[in-house]
Write a protein that holds these residues in place. Structure first.
Motif, PDB file in Angstrom:
ATOM      1  N   TRP A 199      31.830  63.737  16.356  1.00 38.48           N
ATOM      2  CA  TRP A 199      33.136  64.373  16.572  1.00 38.48           C
ATOM      3  C   TRP A 199      32.967  65.868  16.814  1.00 38.48           C
ATOM      4  O   TRP A 199      33.548  66.428  17.744  1.00 38.48           O
ATOM      5  CB  TRP A 199      34.040  64.123  15.368  1.00 38.48           C
ATOM      6  CG  TRP A 199      35.419  64.686  15.534  1.00 38.48           C
ATOM      7  CD1 TRP A 199      36.446  64.172  16.271  1.00 38.48           C
ATOM      8  CD2 TRP A 199      35.916  65.906  14.948  1.00 38.48           C
ATOM      9  NE1 TRP A 199      37.559  64.984  16.174  1.00 38.48           N
ATOM     10  CE2 TRP A 199      37.257  66.038  15.375  1.00 38.48           C
ATOM     11  CE3 TRP A 199      35.362  66.863  14.104  1.00 38.48           C
ATOM     12  CZ2 TRP A 199      38.044  67.127  14.981  1.00 38.48           C
ATOM     13  CZ3 TRP A 199      36.145  67.944  13.717  1.00 38.48           C
ATOM     14  CH2 TRP A 199      37.467  68.065  14.155  1.00 38.48           C
ATOM     15  N   GLN A 200      32.167  66.537  15.971  1.00 38.28           N
ATOM     16  CA  GLN A 200      31.904  67.962  16.191  1.00 38.28           C
ATOM     17  C   GLN A 200      31.324  68.189  17.582  1.00 38.28           C
ATOM     18  O   GLN A 200      31.735  69.103  18.304  1.00 38.28           O
ATOM     19  CB  GLN A 200      30.907  68.498  15.150  1.00 38.28           C
ATOM     20  CG  GLN A 200      31.528  69.045  13.894  1.00 38.28           C
ATOM     21  CD  GLN A 200      30.639  70.089  13.241  1.00 38.28           C
ATOM     22  OE1 GLN A 200      30.240  71.059  13.882  1.00 38.28           O
ATOM     23  NE2 GLN A 200      30.333  69.901  11.975  1.00 38.28           N
ATOM     24  N   ALA A 201      30.352  67.357  17.953  1.00 41.61           N
ATOM     25  CA  ALA A 201      29.709  67.509  19.256  1.00 41.61           C
ATOM     26  C   ALA A 201      30.733  67.416  20.382  1.00 41.61           C
ATOM     27  O   ALA A 201      30.723  68.223  21.325  1.00 41.61           O
ATOM     28  CB  ALA A 201      28.624  66.446  19.427  1.00 41.61           C
ATOM     29  N   SER A 202      31.637  66.441  20.286  1.00 42.85           N
ATOM     30  CA  SER A 202      32.616  66.228  21.358  1.00 42.85           C
ATOM     31  C   SER A 202      33.639  67.349  21.432  1.00 42.85           C
ATOM     32  O   SER A 202      34.215  67.601  22.497  1.00 42.85           O
ATOM     33  CB  SER A 202      33.316  64.875  21.165  1.00 42.85           C
ATOM     34  OG  SER A 202      34.120  64.885  19.996  1.00 42.85           O
ATOM     35  N   ILE A 204      32.925  70.690  20.210  1.00 40.27           N
ATOM     36  CA  ILE A 204      32.246  71.961  20.436  1.00 40.27           C
ATOM     37  C   ILE A 204      31.655  72.055  21.842  1.00 40.27           C
ATOM     38  O   ILE A 204      31.737  73.094  22.500  1.00 40.27           O
ATOM     39  CB  ILE A 204      31.151  72.162  19.365  1.00 40.27           C
ATOM     40  CG1 ILE A 204      31.805  72.367  17.990  1.00 40.27           C
ATOM     41  CG2 ILE A 204      30.251  73.348  19.700  1.00 40.27           C
ATOM     42  CD1 ILE A 204      30.821  72.365  16.831  1.00 40.27           C
ATOM     43  N   GLN A 205      31.053  70.960  22.313  1.00 39.48           N
ATOM     44  CA  GLN A 205      30.455  70.938  23.652  1.00 39.48           C
ATOM     45  C   GLN A 205      30.930  69.681  24.400  1.00 39.48           C
ATOM     46  O   GLN A 205      30.174  68.741  24.623  1.00 39.48           O
ATOM     47  CB  GLN A 205      28.921  70.969  23.564  1.00 39.48           C
ATOM     48  CG  GLN A 205      28.342  72.259  23.039  1.00 39.48           C
ATOM     49  CD  GLN A 205      28.573  73.443  23.973  1.00 39.48           C
ATOM     50  OE1 GLN A 205      28.883  73.269  25.153  1.00 39.48           O
ATOM     51  NE2 GLN A 205      28.427  74.652  23.439  1.00 39.48           N
ATOM     52  N   PRO A 206      32.188  69.650  24.794  1.00 34.59           N
ATOM     53  CA  PRO A 206      32.753  68.438  25.410  1.00 34.59           C
ATOM     54  C   PRO A 206      32.087  68.028  26.720  1.00 34.59           C
ATOM     55  O   PRO A 206      32.096  66.841  27.057  1.00 34.59           O
ATOM     56  CB  PRO A 206      34.223  68.797  25.621  1.00 34.59           C
ATOM     57  CG  PRO A 206      34.268  70.290  25.617  1.00 34.59           C
ATOM     58  CD  PRO A 206      33.194  70.719  24.674  1.00 34.59           C
ATOM     59  N   GLU A 207      31.504  68.965  27.444  1.00 34.22           N
ATOM     60  CA  GLU A 207      30.853  68.593  28.696  1.00 34.22           C
ATOM     61  C   GLU A 207      29.494  67.944  28.435  1.00 34.22           C
ATOM     62  O   GLU A 207      29.161  66.910  29.030  1.00 34.22           O
ATOM     63  CB  GLU A 207      30.694  69.825  29.587  1.00 34.22           C
ATOM     64  CG  GLU A 207      32.020  70.359  30.094  1.00 34.22           C
ATOM     65  CD  GLU A 207      31.832  71.515  31.073  1.00 34.22           C
ATOM     66  OE1 GLU A 207      30.669  71.826  31.405  1.00 34.22           O
ATOM     67  OE2 GLU A 207      32.848  72.089  31.490  1.00 34.22           O
ATOM     68  N   ILE A 208      28.727  68.513  27.515  1.00 29.95           N
ATOM     69  CA  ILE A 208      27.415  67.937  27.197  1.00 29.95           C
ATOM     70  C   ILE A 208      27.565  66.565  26.560  1.00 29.95           C
ATOM     71  O   ILE A 208      26.801  65.631  26.846  1.00 29.95           O
ATOM     72  CB  ILE A 208      26.613  68.882  26.276  1.00 29.95           C
ATOM     73  CG1 ILE A 208      26.261  70.174  27.029  1.00 29.95           C
ATOM     74  CG2 ILE A 208      25.342  68.205  25.765  1.00 29.95           C
ATOM     75  CD1 ILE A 208      25.546  71.208  26.170  1.00 29.95           C
ATOM     76  N   PHE A 209      28.574  66.425  25.696  1.00 32.57           N
ATOM     77  CA  PHE A 209      28.762  65.172  24.956  1.00 32.57           C
ATOM     78  C   PHE A 209      29.966  64.392  25.483  1.00 32.57           C
ATOM     79  O   PHE A 209      30.694  63.760  24.719  1.00 32.57           O
ATOM     80  CB  PHE A 209      28.907  65.466  23.460  1.00 32.57           C
ATOM     81  CG  PHE A 209      27.670  66.083  22.855  1.00 32.57           C
ATOM     82  CD1 PHE A 209      26.604  65.279  22.469  1.00 32.57           C
ATOM     83  CD2 PHE A 209      27.560  67.454  22.697  1.00 32.57           C
ATOM     84  CE1 PHE A 209      25.454  65.832  21.918  1.00 32.57           C
ATOM     85  CE2 PHE A 209      26.417  68.015  22.142  1.00 32.57           C
ATOM     86  CZ  PHE A 209      25.352  67.206  21.760  1.00 32.57           C
ATOM     87  N   ALA A 210      30.154  64.431  26.802  1.00 26.87           N
ATOM     88  CA  ALA A 210      31.298  63.768  27.427  1.00 26.87           C
ATOM     89  C   ALA A 210      31.272  62.256  27.256  1.00 26.87           C
ATOM     90  O   ALA A 210      32.303  61.590  27.368  1.00 26.87           O
ATOM     91  CB  ALA A 210      31.353  64.122  28.909  1.00 26.87           C
ATOM     92  N   ASP A 211      30.092  61.694  26.993  1.00 29.37           N
ATOM     93  CA  ASP A 211      29.987  60.240  26.850  1.00 29.37           C
ATOM     94  C   ASP A 211      30.297  59.744  25.443  1.00 29.37           C
ATOM     95  O   ASP A 211      30.218  58.544  25.183  1.00 29.37           O
ATOM     96  CB  ASP A 211      28.597  59.760  27.283  1.00 29.37           C
ATOM     97  CG  ASP A 211      27.466  60.515  26.596  1.00 29.37           C
ATOM     98  OD1 ASP A 211      27.708  61.609  26.057  1.00 29.37           O
ATOM     99  OD2 ASP A 211      26.329  60.008  26.612  1.00 29.37           O
TER     100      ASP A 211
END
Length: 245
Positions: A199-202, A204-211
């Motif tokens: 959840w944090q990843a999505s 904080i960095q929504p483009e990197i963790f778009a999947d």
């Protein structure tokens, strides 16, 4: 009733000593600081509770999530400082009590954010002044479930003695109530920490963790470990969809 075992924090030494003097076995847990310490805790609990198979299953999930995030490490490490959003993790927002150290800031750094640095802050939580927060100017604010403060409280400046009107996270509508499933996701030793990582990843960095599909991840977690099929409304409840709209 005499319990077979008591589990407590490693800070509760007096209580542990009293229990042991009564002949009651005590296991003391340490607050996790990273994924390795979380894994150690789960393995230990699996052993002492005779649930090794379930613990091993949980470990496989932890390893899978860690492998997924590490698979993005090249992209994360390539980020310039200005592309790493400044994040503030509240434990108690009304008291300006934040997670300054430990597993939550560790996760933020891991997935491409950055945390406030407070001089002399060595404990897991700390209480910066409003002036220090304004100087830091967080771009993302996470509100835990230890109090009832909501994003709207910050957007509308409802907290007495605090002024959030010029903070980037408020101006850009990036204040989030942390999800809450079986338990709160923010505390260090919650079993659902891999979900908090994703959840944090999505966020904080929504483009990197778009999947990352958080709804599917939450649904799969409950089905895999508890044989429970969440409804869409229940997933919204976990994610605080309404509060975080």
């Amino acid at each position: 009733m005499k319990p077979d075992l008591v589990i407590c924090w490693d800070t509760q030494t007096d209580q542990a000593a009293k229990l042991r003097s009564l002949g009651i076995p005590v296991v003391m847990l340490t607050a996790a600081t990273d994924m390795d310490t979380l894994r150690s805790m789960i393995t230990m609990l699996g052993d002492i509770l005779n649930c090794q198979e379930q613990a091993a299953k949980m470990m496989a999930w932890y390893n899978e999530v860690e492998g997924y995030v590490n698979g993005k490490s090249d992209q994360v490490q390539a980020l310039a400082d200005e592309d790493r959003p400044r994040v503030l993790h509240f434990m108690y927002a009304e008291e300006l009590n934040i997670y300054a150290n430990g597993v939550n800031p560790y996760i933020t750094d891991w997935v491409g954010g950055q945390n406030i640095k407070l001089e002399g802050a060595s404990a897991e939580t700390s209480s910066p002044t409003m002036e220090e927060i304004l100087a830091y100017d967080p771009e993302i604010v996470f509100l835990s479930n230890f109090d009832n403060v909501t994003p709207e409280d910050l957007y509308n400046n409802r907290l007495e003695g605090q002024d959030w009107s010029n903070v980037s996270a408020v101006k850009n509508h990036k204040v989030y109530k942390v999800p809450c499933g079986l338990y709160r996701w923010a505390p260090p030793n919650t079993i659902e920490k891999p979900l908090y990582v994703l959840w944090q990843a999505s966020v904080i960095q929504p483009e990197i963790f778009a999947d990352v599909d958080m709804r599917a991840e939450i649904k799969d977690f409950f089905k895999e470990f508890f044989q429970y099929e969440l409804t869409e409304e229940q997933i919204d409840f976990v994610l605080h969809t309404e509060l975080n709209r």
